[in-house]
Design an enzyme around this catalytic site. Structure first.
Site, PDB file in Angstrom:
ATOM      1  N   THR A  37      63.556 -76.959  74.654  1.00 34.83           N
ATOM      2  CA  THR A  37      64.724 -77.443  73.922  1.00 34.83           C
ATOM      3  C   THR A  37      65.905 -76.506  74.155  1.00 34.83           C
ATOM      4  OG1 THR A  37      64.231 -76.237  71.874  1.00 34.83           O
ATOM      5  CG2 THR A  37      63.214 -78.396  72.155  1.00 34.83           C
ATOM      6  N   THR A  70      60.093 -76.782  64.245  1.00 31.54           N
ATOM      7  CA  THR A  70      59.774 -77.496  65.484  1.00 31.54           C
ATOM      8  C   THR A  70      58.619 -78.461  65.269  1.00 31.54           C
ATOM      9  OG1 THR A  70      60.548 -75.640  66.828  1.00 31.54           O
ATOM     10  CG2 THR A  70      59.089 -77.225  67.897  1.00 31.54           C
ATOM     11  N   GLU A 277      63.080 -76.003  56.678  1.00 30.56           N
ATOM     12  CA  GLU A 277      64.494 -76.368  56.760  1.00 30.56           C
ATOM     13  C   GLU A 277      65.089 -76.503  55.361  1.00 30.56           C
ATOM     14  OE1 GLU A 277      66.119 -76.452  59.659  1.00 30.56           O
ATOM     15  OE2 GLU A 277      64.199 -75.840  60.527  1.00 30.56           O
TER      16      GLU A 277
END
Length: 315
Positions: A37, A70, A277
């Site tokens: 990524t 992830t 998150e």
């Protein structure tokens, strides 16, 4: 032979141990492809591409290589796009906390062993949680601990690893204040002031703190843990025990429930952390999505079969 594709977080692209593990896995006869990524949205896009190739029977296992964020991105994309019947998911824990990997029985300190699990173990069906329609596979936490996670300096995490959360928590302790909210679940209702909450499909947050120590990945239920407000003199002791021993050390203080759904309502903003998150919410509804995804797990994964065997041993 397993045909794997690793969706690798860009920060780990230079990991020498990972490169060695990939070469060794290929030497053992497995196919390993790596996609790295670069910017936001890449993990989702690369997962969808891998699912397409899995439908063409070119991939057996899509491996999330990185931290809990992830894993969340890859697993959420896989759930949304729909995995082919012959394709499963794996985890290569390369982040700071790696909390889902702990419940999944995947070693966060041995890259080669983690990759071997993805290459050789049969997939097991695991649950996921949905909060306001958004997927999480590990744990939702709220309150003081989630604020600490959000405010921990990335440079400190790089230097100290998961110890950085404890350092930040102690530094912010004087700012510790309670939230007020109302909870509902199967056979459970409670409203009041609380310091922290956790809703777990997995067991740990904050780099290995077991906030939902009895949660199982495949029982179709979510575990709720609430730490009610304490007087100021008791708070530091409770926080210290929580960091060292997890929620089990506060069992006489905690409120707990197990349910396929949980709702929360408040007039105040609440700092929450969803699989690593951060977010801020005033209300939410969480639901368990039973057997949502096939994942290649380690031998010590927190599953119903493992809990049953442990119960027999204790009897």
């Amino acid at each position: 032979m397993t045909r794997m594709r690793i969706i690798l977080h860009g920060k780990s692209s230079g990991n020498a141990l990972l490169r060695t593990a990939v070469r060794r896995t290929r030497a053992e006869g497995h196919s390993v492809e790596v996609r790295v990524t670069w910017e936001p949205g890449d993990a989702e896009r690369l997962t969808v591409e891998a699912i397409r190739d899995g439908g063409d029977s070119r991939i057996d296992c899509i491996v999330a290589g990185g931290g809990d964020g992830t894993v969340n991105e890859v697993f959420a994309a896989a759930c949304s796009a729909g995995l082919p019947p012959t394709c499963s998911l794996g985890v290569l824990p390369l982040g700071t906390a790696n909390d889902f990997a702990r419940s999944a029985g995947i070693p966060g300190d041995d890259v080669a062993a983690s990759l071997r699990i993805a290459a050789t173990n049969a997939p097991r069906s695991v649950d996921a949680g949905l909060i306001n329609g958004r997927l999480f596979v590990n744990l939702l936490s709220g309150g003081f601990g989630s604020r600490v996670t959000a405010e921990t300096d990335p440079a400190l995490k790089k230097q100290l690893g998961r110890l950085a959360y404890a350092v930040t928590g102690i530094a912010r302790f004087a700012e510790l204040s309670a939230n007020r909210g109302a909870f509902r679940a199967d056979n459970f209702e409670w409203e009041g002031d609380f310091l922290a909450l956790a809703i777990g499909n997995g067991r740990c947050a904050g780099g290995g703190i077991p906030l939902c120590p009895d949660a199982l990945l495949d029982d179709g239920l979510l575990d709720l843990t609430i730490i009610p407000a304490l007087d100021r003199t008791a708070r530091f002791g409770a926080f210290s025990h929580l960091l060292r021993e997890g929620a089990a050390s506060l069992r006489t203080t905690l409120l707990t429930a197990r349910s396929s759904w949980i709702t929360y309502e408040s007039e105040q903003n609440l700092n929450v952390n969803l699989d690593g998150e951060p977010a801020v919410l005033k209300s939410f509804r969480v639901e368990a999505h039973h057997h949502a995804l096939p994942v290649r797990l380690g031998a010590t994964a927190a599953l119903m079969s493992s809990a049953a065997e442990l119960g027999k041993a204790r009897r």
